[in-house]
Design a protein around this motif. Structure first.
Motif, PDB file in Angstrom:
ATOM      1  N   ILE A  73      11.852  -6.649 -10.847  1.00 25.53           N
ATOM      2  CA  ILE A  73      12.014  -6.811  -9.418  1.00 25.53           C
ATOM      3  C   ILE A  73      10.672  -7.379  -9.033  1.00 25.53           C
ATOM      4  N   GLN A  74      10.116  -8.117  -8.453  1.00 24.02           N
ATOM      5  CA  GLN A  74       8.975  -8.674  -8.032  1.00 24.02           C
ATOM      6  C   GLN A  74       8.781  -8.458  -6.384  1.00 24.02           C
ATOM      7  N   CYS A  75       7.642  -8.132  -6.228  1.00 25.57           N
ATOM      8  CA  CYS A  75       7.073  -8.055  -4.460  1.00 25.57           C
ATOM      9  C   CYS A  75       5.691  -8.305  -4.302  1.00 25.57           C
ATOM     10  N   ASP A  76       5.541  -9.183  -3.339  1.00 21.10           N
ATOM     11  CA  ASP A  76       4.131  -9.483  -3.075  1.00 21.10           C
ATOM     12  C   ASP A  76       4.141  -9.714  -1.669  1.00 21.10           C
ATOM     13  N   GLU A  77       4.966  -8.715  -0.986  1.00 21.92           N
ATOM     14  CA  GLU A  77       4.962  -9.168   0.512  1.00 21.92           C
ATOM     15  C   GLU A  77       3.873  -8.648   1.231  1.00 21.92           C
ATOM     16  N   THR A  78       2.964  -7.553   0.799  1.00 24.54           N
ATOM     17  CA  THR A  78       1.866  -6.959   1.632  1.00 24.54           C
ATOM     18  C   THR A  78       0.818  -7.159   0.776  1.00 24.54           C
ATOM     19  N   ARG A  79      -0.567  -7.010   1.487  1.00 26.24           N
ATOM     20  CA  ARG A  79      -1.735  -7.162   0.825  1.00 26.24           C
ATOM     21  C   ARG A  79      -2.229  -5.975   0.187  1.00 26.24           C
ATOM     22  N   SER A  80      -1.362  -4.808   0.162  1.00 24.76           N
ATOM     23  CA  SER A  80      -1.450  -3.562  -0.445  1.00 24.76           C
ATOM     24  C   SER A  80      -0.824  -3.443  -1.721  1.00 24.76           C
ATOM     25  N   GLN A  81      -1.519  -3.127  -2.692  1.00 24.74           N
ATOM     26  CA  GLN A  81      -0.697  -3.020  -4.016  1.00 24.74           C
ATOM     27  C   GLN A  81       0.278  -1.705  -4.133  1.00 24.74           C
ATOM     28  N   THR A  82      -0.079  -0.535  -3.384  1.00 26.33           N
ATOM     29  CA  THR A  82       0.668   0.743  -3.276  1.00 26.33           C
ATOM     30  C   THR A  82       1.807   0.192  -2.461  1.00 26.33           C
TER      31      THR A  82
END
Length: 139
Positions: A73-82
């Motif tokens: 599962i990949q996620c890069d929606e926000t600018r926050s890693q957490t």
């Protein structure tokens, strides 16, 4: 630990996370910070999941299921890693929770006598309309 239900919980050692630079807007931040997360769950080897759930999970995961039996599962929606980590874990939990629900078996039913009669009558009426479209014969 990622708790899915009362009796199913995924241990932290079953999940591996790797971080990479995300694409899209973010200014200099996007070039410097690895905010995107790729979560990998070894579903095929997981002792927490019974075999029927694994097979349903494989069908639900689709192309996220690898040949080795892992879910990626990949996620890069926000600018926050957490925050991206949380979103990826929530997606995994939702996918597994969906696989826990056993689908109902479809019971084959027979059409009613009246519905069969109505269908055939409608077909006959439509055929008569089409038959009247032919060329008019000479007398």
């Amino acid at each position: 630990m990622l708790r899915i239900s009362d009796d199913i919980a995924i241990e932290d050692w079953e999940i591996t996370e790797s971080f990479m630079r995300a694409s899209g807007p973010g200014g200099q931040n996007v070039n410097k910070v690895s905010t995107a997360v790729e979560l990998r769950f070894e579903a095929e080897r997981s002792p927490a999941l019974p075999d029927p759930i694994k097979s349903r999970l494989k069908r639900l995961a689709g192309r996220r299921w690898t040949k080795e039996g892992a879910i990626v599962i990949q996620c890069d929606e926000t600018r926050s890693q957490t925050r991206n980590r949380e979103i990826a874990r929530q997606r995994l939990a939702a996918l597994i929770a969906k696989a826990l629900v056993k689908p109902k078996r479809r019971i084959a039913t027979k059409p009613t006598y009246g519905s069969v009669k109505r269908r055939l009558a409608a077909k006959k009426a439509r055929g008569e309309v089409k038959a009247l479209r032919g060329k008019v014969g000479e007398e």
